[in-house]
Enzyme design. Structure first.
Site: not given
Ligand code: FAD
Length: 507
Positions: A245, A486
């Protein structure tokens, strides 16, 4: 409700409504300056809207416009679905899922499931990918047919007076005219000088997604979203990957804390990340090649060039029109995707907005609403949701901490991690976090939510709440009181929000 088609410049053609063109009120009547060439269309077929390009931008325009009752023709020179369905989002994610499944099996013994060492039959994955792609492409064809969109096979070009020609495909040579034209020609991969694409040793994403076997080693040039997804996928199925990169960090544009999570995971898995480097060239050697980078030699089986995409606007006609193409090849548009030519819009990767399928979709919707004269507000590009399907995944919407500070805003941030989340532990993917960037109020507390940034398990499926929060300009208090089921991973987002009220629950 009667709707009129907006020919251009905010003008409506009296007597027109969605799906019906009143022959008495032709858009090419002499008193209408937006249609200067009435004489050329005597044999042309006329539509409410002609769309050039059948990718997400084009087909969203066609489907949404047809839903609103417009008579639409869509021209596609390749395969319906464009980059996204054929050589983009869908095939890339299918191959990433192959890698995820491979890992599940490799880690199955931890759950007491003894499946032995996995082995990969890449040809089966490729066939599965093709089946999914073919299914989606043919489904899209049926959808378009069901909505009575005329799909034409050939190369579309726009000429003056909203005349569109079609040539070179199975639909033959045709001339069409339209009250509105939407240009959606998309984009193609950029290449690098010195890296001629042969589809075997040097590939772009187009070839990569159909490569016949998994390489033992690969250099991925470009550490953007697509490069990182490919690197993650290959590494998980055993390829030795090096990312090259030029910029100082991979995944530029992501909040630095999110990038850090991905980087750490990549490094732990042996992906070699070289940033700030210049790739100089390569020399084929045996079955692979030697890449020269910063004066050093890197031997690899394949090179994947992933240095971005360029707008596919070279051969769209446009002579005698006011459509402006900038020096980078993007079609210039205003906030509702109107080009410089009256009655002509442009959407998707061919305009300089985030190159994402869902951005192309919404631009198609905005263009149709504008064509119908509904005065849409336009797309808020600063709040677009972004998803990166690496392992772990990343997703974000709104401002990063750096962007907020650069904009002169005082911010409060909160990071809550997945490593204490029950569901993340259960699925054995506890790495990552949710980071909230909120505006600091005069009393120092956290107010409006400016950005939501996530790295971790399934975060691409969790971003929705963050997207709503940022786009509805919700405050931390608005969000902290919402119930998170949950056990789910979204409890981490809830924990981050409640922590920002100064009263953490578990964090
Ligand atoms: P395109 O999809 O490029 O479609 C344009 C179409 O127009 C093409 O079919 C082309 O043949 C046709 N065409 C061009 N010119 C003419 C002409 N003159 N006449 C007739 N037809 C013409 N985006 C996401 O949101 N999520 C992702 O996960 C994601 N992953 C990606 C992975 C990869 C590997 C790649 C390459 C891209 C990915 N993208 C992703 C980006 C996404 O694919 C594009 O943003 C999207 O396809 C753009 O849609 P479009 O309609 O503007 O252009």
């Amino acid at each position: 409700m009667r709707r009129a088609i907006r020919a251009a410049g905010g003008r409506f053609l009296p007597g027109q409504e969605a799906g019906r063109i009143d022959p008495e009120v032709s858009p090419r009547a002499p008193d209408l300056p937006s249609a200067p060439h009435p004489e050329v269309v005597t044999t042309a077929e006329h539509y409410d809207v002609v769309v050039i390009g059948g990718g997400p931008g084009g087909y969203a325009t066609a489907l949404y416009g047809a839903s609103a009752g417009l008579n639409i023709a869509m021209i596609e020179k390749g395969k319906l679905g464009g980059t996204c369905l054929n050589v983009g989002c869908i095939p890339a994610k299918e191959l990433l899922e192959t890698a995820a499944t491979y890992l599940h099996v490799a880690e199955a013994a931890e759950f007491g499931v003894n499946a032995g060492d996995p082995s990969l039959d890449w040809s089966v994955s490729l066939a599965r990918k093709d089946k999914i792609v073919d299914g989606l492409v043919s489904g899209l064809g049926s959808l378009l047919k069901g909505r009575k969109v005329t799909v034409l096979d050939g190369h579309g070009r726009l000429h003056a007076g909203r005349k569109v020609t079609v040539s070179g495909g199975s639909s033959g040579d045709l001339e069409l005219t339209a009250d509105a034209v939407v240009l959606a020609p998309g984009s193609v991969p950029r290449t690098l000088p010195g890296f001629d694409v042969d589809g075997k040793v040097v590939m772009t994403s187009d070839e990569f997604l159909s490569m016949p076997e998994v390489p033992k080693s690969a250099a991925v040039i470009g550490g953007g979203v697509i490069g990182c997804e490919f690197a993650s996928m290959m590494s998980d199925v055993g390829t030795k990957v090096t990312i090259l990169e030029a910029l100082p960090k991979i995944l530029p544009g992501l909040d630095k804390d999110v990038t850090k999570v991905i980087e750490q995971s990549f490094k732990k898995r042996g992906i070699d990340i070289r940033t700030g480097v210049k790739v100089e060239g390569h020399r084929p050697s045996g079955s692979g090649t030697t890449v020269t980078v910063g004066g050093e030699a890197l031997d690899v089986d394949v090179v994947v060039v992933s240095v971005g995409r360029r707008p596919n606007t070279d051969d769209l006609g446009l002579d005698g029109t006011g459509v402006v193409v900038d020096e980078r090849g993007f079609i210039a548009v205003d906030g509702t995707c109107r080009t410089g030519e009256e009655g002509v819009w442009a959407v998707g990767d061919a305009i300089a907005t985030p190159a994402l399928a869902h951005v192309a979709f919404i631009e198609g919707v905005v263009a149709v609403q504008d064509i119908l004269g509904e005065d849409p507000p336009g797309v808020d590009y600063a709040k677009v949701p972004w998803c990166v399907y690496t392992r772990p995944e990343a997703a974000f919407t709104g401002m990063s901490e750096e962007q907020a500070r650069e904009a002169g805003l005082e911010v409060v941030t909160q990071k809550s991690r997945f490593n204490h989340n029950g569901r993340a532990m259960i699925v054995n993917q506890p790495e990552g976090m949710v980071k909230i960037v909120a505006e600091k109020q005069p009393d120092g507390s956290a107010g409006r939510i400016l950005g939501v940034h996530m790295a971790g398990p399934w975060v691409t499926e969790q971003l929705g709440q963050g997207y709503l929060a940022v786009n509805w300009e919700a405050t931390v208090d608005d969000m902290a009181i919402l119930i998170q089921p949950h056990p789910t991973m979204t409890e981490v987002l809830g924990e981050a929000m409640i922590s920002l009220t100064g009263r953490p629950l578990h964090g």
